[in-house]
Design an enzyme around this catalytic site. Sequence first.
Site, PDB file in Angstrom:
ATOM      1  N   GLN A 186     -14.624  14.325 -22.774  1.00 26.32           N
ATOM      2  CA  GLN A 186     -13.355  14.109 -22.701  1.00 26.32           C
ATOM      3  C   GLN A 186     -12.568  14.829 -24.063  1.00 26.32           C
ATOM      4  OE1 GLN A 186     -13.633   9.638 -22.413  1.00 26.32           O
ATOM      5  NE2 GLN A 186     -12.710  10.091 -20.363  1.00 26.32           N
TER       6      GLN A 186
ATOM      7  N   ASP B 230     -10.385  13.399 -25.798  1.00 28.24           N
ATOM      8  CA  ASP B 230      -9.908  12.147 -25.892  1.00 28.24           C
ATOM      9  C   ASP B 230      -9.120  11.479 -27.167  1.00 28.24           C
ATOM     10  OD1 ASP B 230      -9.651   9.746 -24.875  1.00 28.24           O
ATOM     11  OD2 ASP B 230     -11.893   8.938 -25.319  1.00 28.24           O
TER      12      ASP B 230
ATOM     13  N   LYS C  51      -1.182   2.703 -16.477  1.00 26.65           N
ATOM     14  CA  LYS C  51      -1.436   4.077 -16.960  1.00 26.65           C
ATOM     15  C   LYS C  51      -0.607   5.117 -16.230  1.00 26.65           C
ATOM     16  CE  LYS C  51      -5.337   4.895 -13.820  1.00 26.65           C
ATOM     17  NZ  LYS C  51      -6.660   5.538 -13.582  1.00 26.65           N
TER      18      LYS C  51
ATOM     19  N   ARG D 208     -22.011   8.533 -17.918  1.00 23.44           N
ATOM     20  CA  ARG D 208     -21.457   7.350 -16.896  1.00 23.44           C
ATOM     21  C   ARG D 208     -22.506   7.575 -15.714  1.00 23.44           C
ATOM     22  NH1 ARG D 208     -14.765   7.762 -16.880  1.00 23.44           N
ATOM     23  NH2 ARG D 208     -14.745   7.149 -19.270  1.00 23.44           N
TER      24      ARG D 208
ATOM     25  N   CYS E  30     -13.395   4.853 -26.900  1.00 25.58           N
ATOM     26  CA  CYS E  30     -12.452   4.234 -27.723  1.00 25.58           C
ATOM     27  C   CYS E  30     -12.922   3.377 -28.740  1.00 25.58           C
ATOM     28  CB  CYS E  30     -11.734   3.420 -26.776  1.00 25.58           C
ATOM     29  SG  CYS E  30     -12.259   2.939 -24.912  1.00 25.58           S
TER      30      CYS E  30
ATOM     31  N   HIS F 276      -4.515   5.225 -24.945  1.00 19.12           N
ATOM     32  CA  HIS F 276      -5.651   5.950 -24.689  1.00 19.12           C
ATOM     33  C   HIS F 276      -5.052   7.434 -23.825  1.00 19.12           C
ATOM     34  CE1 HIS F 276      -9.322   3.049 -24.289  1.00 19.12           C
ATOM     35  NE2 HIS F 276      -8.149   2.443 -24.171  1.00 19.12           N
TER      36      HIS F 276
ATOM     37  N   HIS G 112      -7.000   8.249 -29.165  1.00 12.10           N
ATOM     38  CA  HIS G 112      -6.581   6.945 -29.295  1.00 12.10           C
ATOM     39  C   HIS G 112      -5.409   7.002 -30.259  1.00 12.10           C
ATOM     40  CE1 HIS G 112     -10.399   6.736 -27.306  1.00 12.10           C
ATOM     41  NE2 HIS G 112      -9.748   5.691 -26.461  1.00 12.10           N
TER      42      HIS G 112
END
Length: 674
Positions: free
Chosen positions: A406, A408, A490, A388, A359, A536, A410
């Site tokens: 990911q 991913d 979420k 991570r 992000c 997200h 946004h």
Amino acid sequence: MPDVRLTVDRTPHVVPAGASVGDVLAGAGITAAIAVRANSEQLHDLSWVPEDGDRLESVPMATPEGRAILRHSTAHVLAQAVTDLFAGAKFAIGPPVENGFYYDFDVERPFTPDDVEAIERRMIEIIKAGQSFARRRVDPDEARGLFADQPYKLEIIDRATAGAVEGEETVDAAGPDITVYDNVGSKGGRAAAGVAPGLAFTDLCRGPHLPSTRQIPAFRLMRTAGAYWRGDEKNRMLQRIYGTAWESKEALAVHLRMLAEAERRDHRRLGAELDLFSFPTEIGGGLAVWHPKGGAVRRAMEDYSRAAHERAGYEFVVTPHIARSTLFETSGHLQWYADGMYPPMELEGATYYPKPMNCPGHILIYKSRGRSYRDLPLRLFEFGTVYRYEKSGVLHGLTRARGFTQDDSHIFCTPEQLAGELTSLLAFVIGLLRDFGLTDFEAELATRPERYVGEPAQWAEGEAALRVALEASGLAYVVAAGEGAFYAPKIDVHIRDAIGRRWQLSTLQVDLQEPGRFDMEYQAADNTRRRPYMIHRALFGSVERFFAILLEHYAGALPAWLAPVQVTMIPIAERHVPYLRGVAEQLRERGVRVEVDDSAERMQKKIRNAQRQKVPFMLIAGDDDETAGAISFRYRSGEERRGVPVDEAVSEVAEEIASRRLVPLAVTAGATHE
RNA sequence: GCCGGAGUAGCUCAGUGGUAGAGCAAUCGCCUCGUAAGCGAUAGGUCGCGAGUUCAAUCCUCGCCUCCGGCUCCA
């Protein structure tokens, strides 16, 4: 004595006062029940005496509630066996869990496999002895006396009497007393089994239980494990024994077969067998390398996802893998997520961290210039690789890794656009997952956790928008109170795979923090500066994890469009290789992933190899085919079709792949070996 | 991270206080074959790493590393 009027499974019955549930059910001809639910609330033993007007529903063993009672009773038998065999063993808790039960013990030394065998034998003796489970109500002091040498039970009693702590249902609903269950050996029990008549075991328990240990039809101890008392790593580690119990020997066998099937489908095993990926220890735990075949599948997944995102109005971005500490201070990751981050690197006076999320990078792209409401919604997409720190003990193949990618995005939008974006997004998610052959979805609305940032009012607004999207989607959902991320409520989308296992995949989050932390804004139509909303979302969750789930869902036999090798060409004899190479070339021109097996093996062996590699199409040619300008199919199902003109065969394969059909053509029955 | 289990050939595994074996895979040769394993030969191991006990350790002891199961469901 006045009679008591009851309904049992919606049928009225009148019984003498003082009749137990067992008597009532027997009178009503209901034999399969092991407990009842009264007035749609509390579950009760068969020994319980109902009151006038009670509505009873019988609970057979072969139901989720019935199995939980069975398993809980089996857990008590386990505890009795352990206390019989291990003097001084302290026992903690023994609840039913999905597909089984466990019991935690504090013992001198951990259980060995031999111990477990001995415990299992002792349990069989106890079951054969036919001990009854007798419920007894005691006051707290009496309970403390009963469990004077059981510190964990004393702790439970203290918590129970201190009131329902943390919403725990610790006290029997009927009053302030504590209930215990005595296991009483019956005279009918086998004396030879060494279980004497009389009181054999007492456990603190809410119940209900089976009437007798003899009613445990089938059980097995599965494994031992360490487990912290109350799940807190600051507490002492207890020794846990897991077991399973079922309403019949057949049901147990079905369960064991399911476990064997899950092992057969394990993506780590298939990853090695199909040469898809590996975890070289030289690189480090939780860090995968993708072999060519795994890479081919991954590329097919990613290409499809890219095309879908392109159609849905996403723009593609790329951001670096490391960034200065100041970025993660602004984003809040260092304050809130440092435990999950890789340690920093120092260079030229600055501190850099590998990114745990994408992000912040995407926000900086937003902020790279002034934004107008006309830019919104702005949907930025990236296959973003993040790192991570996961504790070594929790790593699990591709589903729990330290480095992963990911899918991913946004989405930055105006407040007015938020609900609409979430609604269309949810439809997009489901559509994409369906395209990969997943059909069984469950959604969770995860709300504000205990540890959160932001204002409760913002959280309420975000949760409301997510709820609107869920309602509009028509998707079944449950509210998971307190399960939100620290920065966002979420929606998590779960799927069930081909053998019924539940996996969390997609996540959609309304970020309440970052727009403010980064002081994001856009210029509205009225020339004022406003703060955008930020969503997200990751649909696969992580490419690695999604890949693993698909692999297990399909047991390695991926649909043709995803299969790493889509066609294997097999010559009857070596002289047919050039002919097959020509056909392979035509397939390759149509974008098909094809291999020609020109090894020195015999044809039968080549078929076996391709079959084991779960290749969707085998194309075989011998003299007959070559003379006719034809080729023969063998499908993954084992079916075959001979003498197909080459043009037709090439088109069939290419069209099958392009269709992204989930089951290859001509596969009807499961004619599978192995 | 913590508790337990396991590490022997590329893979799956057997084995013993006197320095190791099978099947598959690999390589080579023979066979040239119509829908799930043709035949033969060869090669391949610091028995996870380090220390200790012993005349002698892959085996026994200790430490470390890696992998596997569990540490969420609350008497």
